[in-house]
Motif scaffolding. Structure first.
Motif, short mmCIF file in Angstrom:
data_model
loop_
_atom_site.label_atom_id
_atom_site.label_comp_id
_atom_site.label_asym_id
_atom_site.label_seq_id
_atom_site.Cartn_x
_atom_site.Cartn_y
_atom_site.Cartn_z
N MET A 245 17.49 34.15 13.80
CA MET A 245 16.77 33.10 13.08
C MET A 245 17.18 33.12 11.62
O MET A 245 17.39 34.16 11.01
CB MET A 245 15.26 33.36 13.19
N THR A 246 17.30 31.95 11.03
CA THR A 246 17.62 31.85 9.62
C THR A 246 16.44 31.27 8.88
O THR A 246 15.56 30.65 9.45
CB THR A 246 18.85 30.95 9.41
N SER A 247 16.41 31.48 7.61
CA SER A 247 15.35 30.91 6.79
C SER A 247 15.97 29.92 5.82
O SER A 247 17.16 29.94 5.54
CB SER A 247 14.59 32.00 6.03
N ALA A 248 15.15 29.04 5.30
CA ALA A 248 15.66 28.02 4.39
C ALA A 248 14.60 27.66 3.37
O ALA A 248 13.41 27.84 3.60
CB ALA A 248 16.06 26.77 5.18
N MET B 245 13.55 32.07 20.61
CA MET B 245 12.66 31.87 19.49
C MET B 245 12.25 33.23 18.93
O MET B 245 12.35 34.25 19.62
CB MET B 245 11.42 31.08 19.93
N PRO B 246 11.78 33.30 17.68
CA PRO B 246 11.38 34.59 17.12
C PRO B 246 10.26 35.26 17.89
O PRO B 246 10.13 36.49 17.87
CB PRO B 246 10.92 34.23 15.70
N ALA B 247 9.42 34.48 18.57
CA ALA B 247 8.33 35.04 19.38
C ALA B 247 8.01 34.04 20.48
O ALA B 247 8.33 32.86 20.39
CB ALA B 247 7.10 35.31 18.52
N GLY B 248 7.35 34.54 21.52
CA GLY B 248 7.03 33.69 22.65
C GLY B 248 5.87 32.76 22.35
O GLY B 248 5.04 33.02 21.48
N ARG B 249 5.83 31.66 23.08
CA ARG B 249 4.71 30.72 22.97
C ARG B 249 4.65 29.86 24.22
O ARG B 249 5.66 29.59 24.86
CB ARG B 249 4.83 29.86 21.71
N ALA B 250 3.42 29.45 24.56
CA ALA B 250 3.18 28.55 25.68
C ALA B 250 2.16 27.52 25.24
O ALA B 250 1.46 27.70 24.23
CB ALA B 250 2.67 29.33 26.89
N ALA C 38 5.89 26.84 13.01
CA ALA C 38 6.76 25.76 13.50
C ALA C 38 8.21 26.17 13.32
O ALA C 38 8.56 26.90 12.38
CB ALA C 38 6.47 24.46 12.75
N LEU C 39 9.06 25.69 14.23
CA LEU C 39 10.47 26.02 14.22
C LEU C 39 11.29 24.76 14.45
O LEU C 39 10.86 23.85 15.15
CB LEU C 39 10.81 27.02 15.34
N GLU C 40 12.49 24.72 13.87
CA GLU C 40 13.44 23.65 14.17
C GLU C 40 14.66 24.25 14.86
O GLU C 40 15.19 25.27 14.43
CB GLU C 40 13.86 22.92 12.89
N TYR C 41 15.07 23.57 15.94
CA TYR C 41 16.27 23.98 16.67
C TYR C 41 17.39 23.00 16.39
O TYR C 41 17.19 21.78 16.45
CB TYR C 41 16.00 24.01 18.17
N SER C 42 18.56 23.53 16.10
CA SER C 42 19.74 22.69 15.90
C SER C 42 20.99 23.52 16.14
O SER C 42 21.14 24.60 15.55
CB SER C 42 19.77 22.11 14.48
N GLY D 203 22.09 25.55 18.37
CA GLY D 203 21.99 26.95 18.78
C GLY D 203 21.28 27.85 17.80
O GLY D 203 21.29 29.07 17.99
N THR D 204 20.66 27.30 16.76
CA THR D 204 20.01 28.12 15.74
C THR D 204 18.57 27.67 15.55
O THR D 204 18.27 26.47 15.52
CB THR D 204 20.76 28.00 14.39
N TRP D 205 17.68 28.65 15.39
CA TRP D 205 16.28 28.38 15.07
C TRP D 205 16.04 28.62 13.59
O TRP D 205 16.48 29.62 13.04
CB TRP D 205 15.36 29.30 15.88
N THR D 206 15.34 27.71 12.94
CA THR D 206 14.99 27.83 11.53
C THR D 206 13.48 27.72 11.37
O THR D 206 12.87 26.77 11.88
CB THR D 206 15.66 26.71 10.70
N ALA D 207 12.88 28.68 10.71
CA ALA D 207 11.45 28.62 10.44
C ALA D 207 11.20 27.54 9.39
O ALA D 207 11.87 27.49 8.36
CB ALA D 207 10.94 29.97 9.94
N VAL D 208 10.23 26.66 9.67
CA VAL D 208 9.86 25.61 8.73
C VAL D 208 8.37 25.73 8.45
O VAL D 208 7.66 26.54 9.04
CB VAL D 208 10.21 24.20 9.28
N SER D 209 7.89 24.90 7.56
CA SER D 209 6.51 24.96 7.15
C SER D 209 5.58 24.84 8.35
O SER D 209 5.76 23.97 9.22
CB SER D 209 6.22 23.84 6.15
N GLY D 210 4.57 25.71 8.42
CA GLY D 210 3.66 25.74 9.54
C GLY D 210 2.43 24.86 9.33
O GLY D 210 2.20 24.31 8.25
#
Length: 384
Positions: free
Chosen positions: A1-4, A287-292, A322-326, A328-335
């Motif tokens: 995961m990357t941060s921005a 993803m950084p952690a699981g969710r359902a 919240a996460l954005e996928y693009s 093959g990469t997940w980016t943490a965004v504002s929750g």
């Protein structure tokens, strides 16, 4: 995961509260963007006592306002919403609450009139937890779901049927290869193909087993064909088209013991991508952690926003993250300001709205017991 570094467009802002505290626990029941792309309809759902509700309302993504609520003809939850070419919205099936029978009724929402009207004919069979998607020929394919046996036991079904908006009639479609409920259905190739994946089959226990089986519906041939199975069985997951031929699937309920001596106590963190040709799945970055019971919405250009969810529906608070996928990469965004699962969510371009859902259950709830729902809404995008 990357941060921005977060841009203003990534921030969430509060929106006016919805008409009631409601949850939506199905995969196709929560929200639909209307034909103009500027408004979102939410309808039905369940209250804190798990009883179905009749409320529906339209949210304006530009004005950030809710129109006056409109009541469905029948209270329903675990139904399905489908936008029709005419701009009307079809709601199908569902049930009134735990122990209630499956509904065979269907209704049409007319955005010009702001009214719900029963279709001229009901479905051939009642069902809840089903899928309903628009095909390239203008018809709606309703497939699978749950119903009750004569003795009251719940069962998943293989049956499918087609709705013709021109005359509001229903015709039988070929049965799916596998019975399933709570599955996802994704339209590919502009409705010429439909990918159905995952879901579960009731077996009379507290935790129904998740499925890995997937199948394709061919609109022209009117046939179901098995396709590659998910690499991980999933229910309460999301499936989002990345393109006309690829689909991103994320998360799902905790799998329990996999049989190899290990144990995953959390919801799935894995994600995978389906490619129509050759009909196979490949793992992508987890993803950084699981969710359902989360939501995933397309932001266009192969980007997907994943919001909220939970590890478990007992004694838990909903996720704010919240996460954005693009690519093959997940980016943490504002929750989110308020964590939630089983909520409604929709996106039109960069504009996203989330509504209601379960905030906490059991010991995590403010009262220390029961289920705590929320009526709050949050938005992201232009003007946030």
């Amino acid at each position: 995961m990357t941060s921005a570094t977060l841009a203003a467009a990534d921030a969430w802002s509060s929106a006016p509260d919805y008409a009631a505290s409601v949850s939506w626990l199905g995969r196709h029941d929560a929200a639909v963007v209307l034909k103009d792309g500027k408004k979102v309809l939410v309808a039905g759902g369940a209250d804190a006592a798990s009883a179905a509700v009749r409320q529906s309302a339209v949210y304006d993504l530009e004005q950030h306002t809710w129109a006056a609520p409109v009541l469905l003809g029948t209270a329903r939850q675990l139904h399905a919403l489908t936008l029709l070419p005419s701009g009307k919205v079809l709601v199908t099936g569902g049930r009134g609450g735990p122990g209630a029978p499956a509904l065979a009724t269907a209704e049409l929402y007319d955005p010009a009139q702001g009214t719900w009207t029963a279709t001229k004919h009901p479905m051939a069979a009642g069902r809840w937890g089903h899928s309903a998607v628009l095909l390239s020929n203008g018809q709606v394919l309703v497939a699978g779901g749950s119903t009750t046996r004569p003795g009251g036991a719940v069962m998943a079904v293989r049956s499918a049927e087609l709705f013709n908006p021109a005359d509001e009639t229903w015709t039988a479609a070929k049965d799916m290869t596998d019975a399933r409920t709570g599955h996802t259905a994704v339209v590919l190739q502009a409705g010429k193909k439909v990918l159905v994946c995952g879901g579960s089959v009731p077996v009379g226990t507290g935790d129904d087993p998740a499925l890995a089986f997937c199948e394709l519906y061919d609109t022209d041939a009117k046939t179901w064909t098995p396709t590659g199975s998910l690499r991980h069985p999933r229910s309460a997951h999301t499936a989002t088209a990345l393109s006309d031929t690829t689909v991103l699937v994320t998360g799902g309920r905790a799998p329990g013991a996999p049989g190899d001596g290990s144990f995953d106590p959390f919801a799935r963190a894995t994600a995978e991508i389906y490619n129509l040709t050759p009909g196979t799945w490949q793992d992508t970055a987890p993803m950084p952690a699981g969710r359902a019971l989360h939501r995933a919405v397309s932001l266009g250009s192969g980007k997907v926003l994943v919001v909220g969810g939970t590890d478990d529906v007992r004694n838990e608070a909903g996720f704010r993250s919240a996460l954005e996928y693009s690519a093959g990469t997940w980016t943490a965004v504002s929750g989110l300001a308020e964590g939630r699962w089983g909520f409604a969510a929709a996106a039109s371009g960069a504009n996203v709205i989330v509504v209601g859902g379960v905030a906490r259950t059991g010991l995590a709830a403010a009262t220390g017991q029961g289920t705590e729902l929320t009526k709050t809404s949050e938005r992201r995008g232009s003007g946030s």
